[in-house]
Enzyme design. Structure first.
Site, PDB file in Angstrom:
ATOM      1  N   ARG A 196       0.829  -1.219   0.000  1.00  0.00           N
ATOM      2  CA  ARG A 196       0.000   0.000   0.000  1.00  0.00           C
ATOM      3  C   ARG A 196       0.857   1.260   0.000  1.00  0.00           C
ATOM      4  O   ARG A 196       0.386   2.346  -0.286  1.00  0.00           O
ATOM      5  CB  ARG A 196      -0.905  -0.008   1.231  1.00  0.00           C
ATOM      6  CG  ARG A 196      -2.358   0.144   0.876  1.00  0.00           C
ATOM      7  CD  ARG A 196      -3.309   0.074   2.052  1.00  0.00           C
ATOM      8  NE  ARG A 196      -2.747   0.042   3.360  1.00  0.00           N
ATOM      9  CZ  ARG A 196      -2.950  -0.928   4.250  1.00  0.00           C
ATOM     10  NH1 ARG A 196      -3.672  -1.984   3.945  1.00  0.00           N
ATOM     11  NH2 ARG A 196      -2.422  -0.864   5.450  1.00  0.00           N
ATOM     12  N   TYR A 212     -16.273  21.587  -8.911  1.00  0.00           N
ATOM     13  CA  TYR A 212     -16.736  20.344  -9.546  1.00  0.00           C
ATOM     14  C   TYR A 212     -17.884  19.742  -8.707  1.00  0.00           C
ATOM     15  O   TYR A 212     -17.744  19.570  -7.484  1.00  0.00           O
ATOM     16  CB  TYR A 212     -15.540  19.401  -9.632  1.00  0.00           C
ATOM     17  CG  TYR A 212     -15.813  18.040 -10.166  1.00  0.00           C
ATOM     18  CD1 TYR A 212     -16.366  17.865 -11.429  1.00  0.00           C
ATOM     19  CD2 TYR A 212     -15.494  16.905  -9.428  1.00  0.00           C
ATOM     20  CE1 TYR A 212     -16.605  16.590 -11.935  1.00  0.00           C
ATOM     21  CE2 TYR A 212     -15.713  15.628  -9.926  1.00  0.00           C
ATOM     22  CZ  TYR A 212     -16.276  15.484 -11.171  1.00  0.00           C
ATOM     23  OH  TYR A 212     -16.503  14.224 -11.663  1.00  0.00           O
ATOM     24  N   ASP A 240      -8.168  23.101  -7.224  1.00  0.00           N
ATOM     25  CA  ASP A 240      -8.262  22.052  -8.258  1.00  0.00           C
ATOM     26  C   ASP A 240      -7.715  22.648  -9.551  1.00  0.00           C
ATOM     27  O   ASP A 240      -8.285  23.582 -10.113  1.00  0.00           O
ATOM     28  CB  ASP A 240      -9.726  21.609  -8.416  1.00  0.00           C
ATOM     29  CG  ASP A 240      -9.874  20.438  -9.381  1.00  0.00           C
ATOM     30  OD1 ASP A 240      -9.123  20.387 -10.379  1.00  0.00           O
ATOM     31  OD2 ASP A 240     -10.741  19.582  -9.144  1.00  0.00           O
TER      32      ASP A 240
HETATM   33  C1  LIG Z   1     -12.256  19.796 -12.359  1.00  0.00           C
HETATM   34  C2  LIG Z   1     -12.416  18.347 -12.028  1.00  0.00           C
HETATM   35  N1  LIG Z   1     -11.910  17.893 -10.878  1.00  0.00           N
HETATM   36  C3  LIG Z   1     -12.036  16.605 -10.536  1.00  0.00           C
HETATM   37  C4  LIG Z   1     -12.673  15.709 -11.358  1.00  0.00           C
HETATM   38  C5  LIG Z   1     -12.823  14.280 -10.919  1.00  0.00           C
HETATM   39  O1  LIG Z   1     -11.917  13.448 -11.558  1.00  0.00           O
HETATM   40  P1  LIG Z   1     -12.145  11.881 -11.637  1.00  0.00           P
HETATM   41  O2  LIG Z   1     -13.085  11.656 -12.756  1.00  0.00           O
HETATM   42  O3  LIG Z   1     -10.802  11.319 -11.866  1.00  0.00           O
HETATM   43  O4  LIG Z   1     -12.721  11.445 -10.322  1.00  0.00           O
HETATM   44  C6  LIG Z   1     -13.204  16.127 -12.562  1.00  0.00           C
HETATM   45  C7  LIG Z   1     -13.884  15.175 -13.476  1.00  0.00           C
HETATM   46  O5  LIG Z   1     -14.528  15.537 -14.422  1.00  0.00           O
HETATM   47  C8  LIG Z   1     -13.074  17.503 -12.911  1.00  0.00           C
HETATM   48  O6  LIG Z   1     -13.593  17.980 -14.049  1.00  0.00           O
END
Ligand SMILES: Cc1ncc(COP(=O)(O)O)c(C=O)c1O
Length: 386
Positions: free
Chosen positions: A49, A102, A174
């Site tokens: 892990r 998101y 993000d």
């Molecule tokens: C800005 C953003 N952050 C996070 C994610 C989540 O990513 P994952 O699909 O790998 O969970 C997305 C997915 O569309 C996204 O657009």
């Protein structure tokens, strides 16, 4: 060193005699030790892990990408978002989350964090330095995404970070949209950058993966410990695939960025289009902040159509040949979605017409433009607006 050079070299094995170009992939849950004492003592990996050589190489690549001090790998981009928050909150805390974050991050906060006594407040993404008025004694984290999901607002990160630092609050950004290639939140003062590597770094829509890059070793250790406590791990095959994505990303990104911007400019003057939401367009409300803080744009933007019914929107999407209907972006294939069924905001007046999101792939731009042109021709604005 330019990113394309860096990504051709980062995380590769030290060359000896007949060394493979790429790190090897080992599959292991159990790790073995010759000496019993090594099971409990020493600063080495003791169990599967805790990762492997290819995981280490990938972490090195993400740290190089974001100028970070440490990286934690996660099984998806959503897991990276959730984990980075979880590592920095405790019961009784209040967190401020950008209204254009998101959607599933919102669900994590509203449905999960709330059970542990963490209160989430959504703030308008264009609030900038006025976020100070929302800070409370128990505010622990600011959660940002710039540009925002679906609606592409750019946040004034330096102004927000100034407030956060004064109040001793962690800022998490993000950074999936920019792939870290045209925006660097850590160098603008943020504490943590999060990536859904599922997008550009996979590049082929076949792997889910995430990364959390911290500005300091202390923060990285906190995130790492939370990951270990939760029992998360990522497969070495997936880590290898994501690392391979680094080798070609700058070329793919530049091509997709150019296609998106060209289509966005063309769509701006299309008769069926009300507004194009792309921060590199001078008409975008946050264009000046984008110009100051970003060095480029990306494959993803949104379009507000002139008012028309949902039935017309569905007909338009179904008429497209090269833009497939599916969630995500950053893969080699172009995608399109209508956003309104999932658009959840606490502070927004909405748009004049239906919102569509376009993700550009690696197809020829003329084919993509012709596809949108014929699709938009099917759209009747005279239809009764639902
Ligand atoms: C800005 C953003 N952050 C996070 C994610 C989540 O990513 P994952 O699909 O790998 O969970 C997305 C997915 O569309 C996204 O657009």
């Amino acid at each position: 060193m330019k990113k394309s050079t860096l990504f051709s070299h980062v995380g590769r094995p030290k060359i000896g005699r007949g060394t493979s170009v790429n790190p090897s992939v080992t599959h292991a849950s159990t790790l073995l030790f010759e000496k019993a004492d090594d099971l409990y003592n020493g600063n080495h990996r003791i169990y599967g892990r805790h990762g492997s050589e290819v995981h280490d190489a990938l972490k090195e690549a993400f740290c190089a990408l974001e100028d970070g001090a440490g990286c934690t790998l996660t099984p998806s981009g959503l897991a990276a978002n959730a984990l980075s928050i979880l590592a920095n909150v405790k019961a009784g805390d209040h967190i401020l989350v950008s209204d254009s974050s998101y959607g599933p991050v919102r669900k994590f906060c509203d449905n999960h964090l709330v059970k542990f006594g963490v209160e989430t407040e959504y703030f308008p993404p264009r609030l900038g330095k006025d976020i100070e008025s929302l800070i409370r004694d128990n505010t622990s984290c600011l959660i940002l995404e710039s540009p925002g999901s679906l609606t592409l607002e750019i946040q004034d990160l330096p102004a927000i970070v100034k407030v956060a630092k004064k109040a001793g609050i962690i800022t998490i950004v993000d950074n999936t949209w920019s792939a870290g290639l045209v925006y660097n939140p850590l160098n603008l003062g943020a504490d943590i950058a999060v990536h859904a590597a599922t997008k550009y770094y996979s590049g082929h829509s076949d792997v889910l993966f995430g990364a959390i890059i911290s500005r300091t070793k202390e923060l990285a250790a906190k995130v790492h410990a939370t990951n270990i406590h939760l029992g998360n791990s990522t497969s070495p095959d997936d880590a290898y695939t994501i690392l391979r994505g680094f080798r070609t990303i700058t070329t793919r990104f530049e091509r997709q960025e150019k296609t998106a911007l060209t289509l966005a400019q063309w769509l701006q003057s299309h008769a069926k289009v009300d507004e194009v939401l792309h921060p590199a367009l001078s008409t975008h409300p946050d264009h000046d902040i984008w110009k100051r803080d970003f060095t480029g744009s990306a494959c993803l933007f949104s379009v507000v159509l002139k008012p028309c019914s949902q039935a017309q929107v569905l007909k338009f999407l179904d008429s497209l040949k090269y833009f497939a209907k599916g969630f995500s972006f950053g893969g080699y294939e172009s995608l399109i979605i209508h956003c309104d069924p999932q658009l959840k905001r606490s502070h927004s007046d909405g748009f004049a017409g239906p919102l569509i999101r376009i993700a550009c792939g690696l197809e020829d731009i003329t084919d993509l433009q012709l596809d949108l042109e014929q699709g938009l021709a099917t759209l009747s604005l005279d239809d009764n607006v639902a």
